[in-house]
Scaffold this active site. Structure first.
Site, PDB file in Angstrom:
ATOM      1  N   ILE A 261      -1.905 -32.385  42.049  1.00 14.42           N
ATOM      2  CA  ILE A 261      -0.956 -32.710  40.970  1.00 14.42           C
ATOM      3  C   ILE A 261      -0.964 -31.605  39.923  1.00 14.42           C
ATOM      4  CG2 ILE A 261      -0.427 -34.333  39.099  1.00 14.42           C
ATOM      5  CD1 ILE A 261      -1.795 -36.513  40.779  1.00 14.42           C
ATOM      6  N   GLU A 263      -0.943 -31.092  36.749  1.00 15.75           N
ATOM      7  CA  GLU A 263      -1.027 -31.892  35.525  1.00 15.75           C
ATOM      8  C   GLU A 263      -0.513 -31.169  34.280  1.00 15.75           C
ATOM      9  OE1 GLU A 263      -5.202 -30.258  36.399  1.00 15.75           O
ATOM     10  OE2 GLU A 263      -3.556 -31.156  37.488  1.00 15.75           O
ATOM     11  N   ASP A 305      36.905 -27.080  19.982  1.00 19.91           N
ATOM     12  CA  ASP A 305      37.884 -27.342  18.944  1.00 19.91           C
ATOM     13  C   ASP A 305      38.427 -26.004  18.444  1.00 19.91           C
ATOM     14  OD1 ASP A 305      39.313 -28.890  17.129  1.00 19.91           O
ATOM     15  OD2 ASP A 305      37.769 -28.744  15.591  1.00 19.91           O
ATOM     16  N   ASN A 686      -1.599 -24.882  43.113  1.00 20.36           N
ATOM     17  CA  ASN A 686      -2.176 -26.154  43.554  1.00 20.36           C
ATOM     18  C   ASN A 686      -2.187 -26.282  45.069  1.00 20.36           C
ATOM     19  OD1 ASN A 686      -2.372 -26.601  40.852  1.00 20.36           O
ATOM     20  ND2 ASN A 686      -1.461 -28.631  40.873  1.00 20.36           N
ATOM     21  N   ASN A 714      -8.416 -25.072  37.156  1.00 16.42           N
ATOM     22  CA  ASN A 714      -7.243 -25.671  36.503  1.00 16.42           C
ATOM     23  C   ASN A 714      -7.191 -25.345  35.012  1.00 16.42           C
ATOM     24  OD1 ASN A 714      -6.304 -26.785  38.862  1.00 16.42           O
ATOM     25  ND2 ASN A 714      -7.289 -28.772  38.563  1.00 16.42           N
ATOM     26  N   THR A 717      -6.256 -21.451  34.677  1.00 12.73           N
ATOM     27  CA  THR A 717      -4.992 -20.976  35.262  1.00 12.73           C
ATOM     28  C   THR A 717      -3.785 -21.856  34.924  1.00 12.73           C
ATOM     29  OG1 THR A 717      -5.344 -22.164  37.347  1.00 12.73           O
ATOM     30  CG2 THR A 717      -6.194 -19.899  37.198  1.00 12.73           C
ATOM     31  N   ASP A 718      -3.986 -23.180  34.772  1.00 14.39           N
ATOM     32  CA  ASP A 718      -2.844 -24.077  34.562  1.00 14.39           C
ATOM     33  C   ASP A 718      -2.423 -24.185  33.103  1.00 14.39           C
ATOM     34  OD1 ASP A 718      -2.976 -24.507  37.212  1.00 14.39           O
ATOM     35  OD2 ASP A 718      -3.263 -26.673  37.135  1.00 14.39           O
TER      36      ASP A 718
END
Length: 874
Positions: A261, A263, A305, A686, A714, A717-718
């Protein structure tokens, strides 16, 4: 006169207050809970529960913190927007001058009821719909209801009339502004029963739809959920086939599925949108709904308009025609600088042009408007005015335009005050269609006239020649002037005739006026709007103009703005003759929609949407609000926009400028491109992690990476790298590409293939690093450390590859996004600390690699982009 307080109180109880119905204010708790509706967030919450059940408290805490961060970011953005909009809401008149108990008093406009009698004067906002009882030169600006940019004259008619339909000369409408004169009116409709109230009620019939990005993220969430289930089932099946304990394999499968996942995705999407919102605010675009930023990026049709968006909404005299000469005036809108020329742009000294000077004097005398400048403008030579900024204007825009034209020729009210004294003024009347001012000019008396060409020209028996002398009006001269007026009208210029009478006892029926000239004025297109329209064309975005103005005026403006190339114009009446099927088939042929009403605007937007277009609709008046809400992205004007329209809109242009909207479209495209970039990055990484763990187990190897090491990967890197990727600036050619189709999937253009291939490379290189160090005789800890280094470094290299879907990493400037460089440096530093510092080695079960092991780990990391580039070029 008027109602008694007792009568008014009784009617207020039965009719209710004079308000449109308060918009439901968003409750903070509701805004916050709304952040958890996203599919990805729900998956993450489920993963948190599973992590707690598995005893992985650290994982659970990490995920819940990410979810909370995402929710807080979204909440802050929406809540701040709510407060900003509250500050902008200033539509209805706060007070009204009303007769109560026979006395004229100022009351809260919300307390007005039918039967109340109100007094209105220039500058007032009309608080409710009313029938005119008495009017003196009274004009109103009804553009918010009709789109008409020209002030409308009001006269007393049938005072028992209770029909408040639009475009009636004896009815004043709620929300319109009084521009000139005075008026007494009886209230016939309040609140939701006014024209403005009825239009605002139409908004409740329009349902909100999910934006393209929300649909794509929901699609992505479903794909991730499927991947998680597939991974869990595959690990479980493989383990059971190898003879492992079924429960242990189920738990292992769930653990690896959670690792799959992304996250960080919801938070990163929210941050990317919030950053775009911040950039857009600096560019004068306030975003009401966060996800609408990205929707702007896939806009394929902009319905704009005319007044104030494509044009400046500032009447400007561009031509003045006397019998002997045609004069041009430079300097558009209310700009202070400008010059007077004649013929082929030849500079003139207005003082030597007798007829011109007298015509401009007439324009100044026949004006109740006022103009002023911050700094006194300088005239280097007669006929040329130099100054910074714009004139501050009060009063009728048409009269202000005449004052500004005269100022360019050095003629001002102050310069005339010594020689001209006003004796009596005869205000403009919608029946006579002219204004007259009787004045003492030196030793003689004169009456100056300003009005409609078809009214004043027939009453002119003479004209002023180039020497300032009155000459007889011959049939040939009259015919030439009529043709000249027609030519000016064909160019969408509003034509006013200027004349003078030197006879003290003027008889309108005798017609003894001296013709001075025709003043031709227009509401000029914004220069920025022209550029914006060209930019839209290069981006394959169709721009159409929707206006309540006359067809000829609309077409002329469209030509000047560069809108009419190859397109056609159609009126609201002509639209009524078309069925929905006919309109859907032919709507692509039209770029100008003139003389349209609110129902037409709504129909136009719906037609474009049925054709699969993503529609952005701009508007400022209440008449625009239903179409603004129906559009995929509704855009309101921050300066001239009404409360109802602002509440219906997704985006508010703080400067009412089409160019600002086009910049916002560019930001929207950039946001979607950046979201694709970090989705590509996060999913590839992932997939690499899952393959590393899954294939290692299938191959009978020791656990390649421990849970705490996966968590470290994670974290480094995430987080920051993905956020920094969301700050990538728009690519240089982003506005030269066509918008993506409304039905286009998130992974269109081969994105999923790139993600899977890159994920496989990352996983294989990590496994190769692990097995290579193992064959070198390294310990399990050393193998895991090498695998950890390869996994992190290959992902950090990949983040630079994700900066573009069209260029390889070797063709991009590595320092083009310094925030990304900084984020990558911090991630490398965190990895080095986890591998080199003894205390952290104990936490993450790592060892310091020797030089050969380190080179092997880094070699496999850098092999991935080289292989990917070879495949890209093959």
């Amino acid at each position: 006169m008027g109602l008694t307080e007792k009568e008014a109180a009784e009617r207020l109880r039965t009719e209710g207050e004079n308000v449109f119905g308060e918009s439901r204010k968003a409750v903070p708790v509701k805004i916050f809970l709304g952040q958890f509706k996203d599919v990805m967030v729900m998956i993450l919450l489920a993963a948190t529960v599973v992590s707690v059940l598995l005893g992985e408290i650290t994982d659970a805490v990490t995920i819940i913190l990410i979810v909370l961060l995402n929710a807080i970011l979204g909440f802050v953005q929406e809540y701040r927007t709510e407060h900003t909009l509250e500050a902008l809401r200033s539509m209805t008149s706060p007070t009204a001058k009303c007769w109560r108990d026979g006395k004229l008093t100022e009351i809260d406009a919300a307390k007005l009821v039918t039967g109340d009698i109100i007094e209105l004067e220039a500058g007032d906002r009309i608080p409710a719909d009313g029938v005119v009882l008495k009017a003196a030169g009274f004009f109103t600006d009804e553009s918010i209801l009709t789109g008409e940019s020209t002030a409308v004259g009001k006269t007393a008619g049938d005072t028992t009339d209770r029909d408040n339909s639009l475009n009636k000369p004896n009815i004043v409408y709620c929300g319109a502004s009084a521009t000139k004169g005075t008026c007494r009116a009886e209230i016939i409709a309040t609140g939701k029963n006014t024209q403005m109230g009825r239009i605002s009620e139409m908004l409740t019939d329009i349902d909100s739809e999910a934006t393209p990005l929300q649909k794509r993220l929901a699609e992505l969430g479903k794909i991730v959920a499927i991947i998680c289930l597939v991974v869990c089932a595959a690990v479980f099946g493989a383990g059971v086939l190898r003879g492992e304990n079924a429960f242990d394999m189920l738990m292992t499968g769930i653990t690896i599925a959670i690792a799959a996942i992304p996250e960080g995705l919801p938070a990163t999407v929210t941050i990317a949108l919030a950053l775009a919102v911040s950039r857009m605010l600096k560019q004068k675009a306030l975003v009401n709904k966060l996800h609408s930023v990205e929707t702007l990026g896939c806009t394929s049709v902009i319905c704009s308009d005319k007044t104030g968006t494509i044009t400046e909404n500032k009447m400007t005299v561009t031509e003045l025609s006397t019998v002997s000469e045609n004069y041009g005036f430079s300097g558009m809108g209310y700009r202070v600088s400008g010059a007077v020329t004649k013929g082929d742009n030849i500079a003139v000294n207005p003082m030597t042009e007798k007829a011109l000077t007298e015509a401009l004097r007439c324009g100044v005398v026949c004006s109740t408007a006022e103009i002023s400048a911050h700094e006194a403008p300088k005239s280097r030579n007669r006929g040329t005015l130099a100054g910074k900024g714009e004139w501050k204007v009060t009063g009728d825009p048409t009269e202000a335009a005449l004052l500004i034209a005269a100022a360019k020729a050095g003629i001002t009210r102050e310069s005339l005050s010594g020689s001209c004294r006003v004796i009596e003024e005869y205000p403009f009347d919608s029946e006579t269609r002219f204004m007259a001012v009787h004045c003492q000019w030196g030793s003689e008396k004169r009456i100056y006239f300003k009005g409609a060409e078809e009214v004043l020209l027939p009453r002119c028996s003479q004209y002023m020649d180039e020497n300032g002398k009155a000459s007889p009006m011959t049939a040939a001269v009259r015919r030439e002037l009529e043709e000249r007026a027609a030519d000016m009208s064909d160019k969408a210029l509003r034509v006013l005739a200027l004349a003078v009478c030197t006879s003290e006892n003027f008889d309108p029926d005798r017609g003894n006026l001296v013709f001075l000239g025709f003043a031709g004025m227009t509401d000029p297109p914004r220069e920025e709007a022209k550029t914006a329209i060209r930019k839209c064309a290069s981006a394959s975005v169709k721009t159409v103009m929707i206006t309540g103005d006359h067809k000829n005026t609309a077409v002329a403006v469209a030509k000047k703005a560069g809108l009419l190339k190859g397109g056609k114009a159609i009126t609201g009446a002509e639209l009524d003759k078309l069925t929905d099927e006919e309109l859907d088939r032919d709507i692509g042929k039209y770029t100008v929609f003139a003389r349209v009403e609110p129902v037409h605007k709504l129909r136009i937007v719906k037609s474009f949407k049925r054709r699969g277009e993503i529609v952005t609709m701009t508007g400022d008046g209440v008449n625009d609000a239903p179409a603004v809400k129906e559009a995929d992205v509704g855009v309101a004007m921050g300066v001239t926009g009404t409360d109802v329209t602002k509440q219906a809109a997704d985006v508010i242009l703080m400067d009412d400028n089409l160019a600002t909207l086009v910049n916002a479209v560019e930001q929207g495209r950039c946001v979607y491109a950046n979201i694709r970039k970090f989705v590509r990055y996060l999913l590839s990484c992932n997939i690499g992690e899952v393959l590393t763990m899954f294939l290692g187990m299938i191959m009978g190897m020791p656990v390649v990476l421990l849970p705490v090491q996966i968590l470290l990967v994670n974290l480094v890197t995430d987080g920051l790298p993905a956020v920094a990727l969301g700050m990538e600036q728009p690519e240089s050619d982003i506005m030269s590409r066509p918008p993506r189709r409304s039905g286009e999937g998130f992974f269109a253009g081969g994105l999923m293939w790139k993600i899977v291939i890159r994920g496989i490379f990352i996983g294989l290189s990590t496994l190769a690093s692990f097995t290579t160090v193992m064959r070198m005789g390294g310990s399990v800890e050393a193998c895991r450390t090498a695998a950890l280094i390869t996994l992190v470094v290959s992902q950090l290299i990949h983040v630079f590859e994700c900066r573009s879907e069209r260029k390889s990493i070797f063709r991009m400037n590595p320092f083009g996004n310094m925030k990304l460089v900084g984020a990558a440096f911090l991630s490398v530093a965190a990895l080095a600390a986890a591998v080199m510092i003894p205390q952290l080695q104990l936490v993450f079960s790592t060892v310091t690699p020797d030089m050969v092991q380190l080179l092997a780990a880094l070699g496999f990391s850098f092999a991935v982009p080289v292989l990917a580039n070879l495949m890209h070029n093959s």
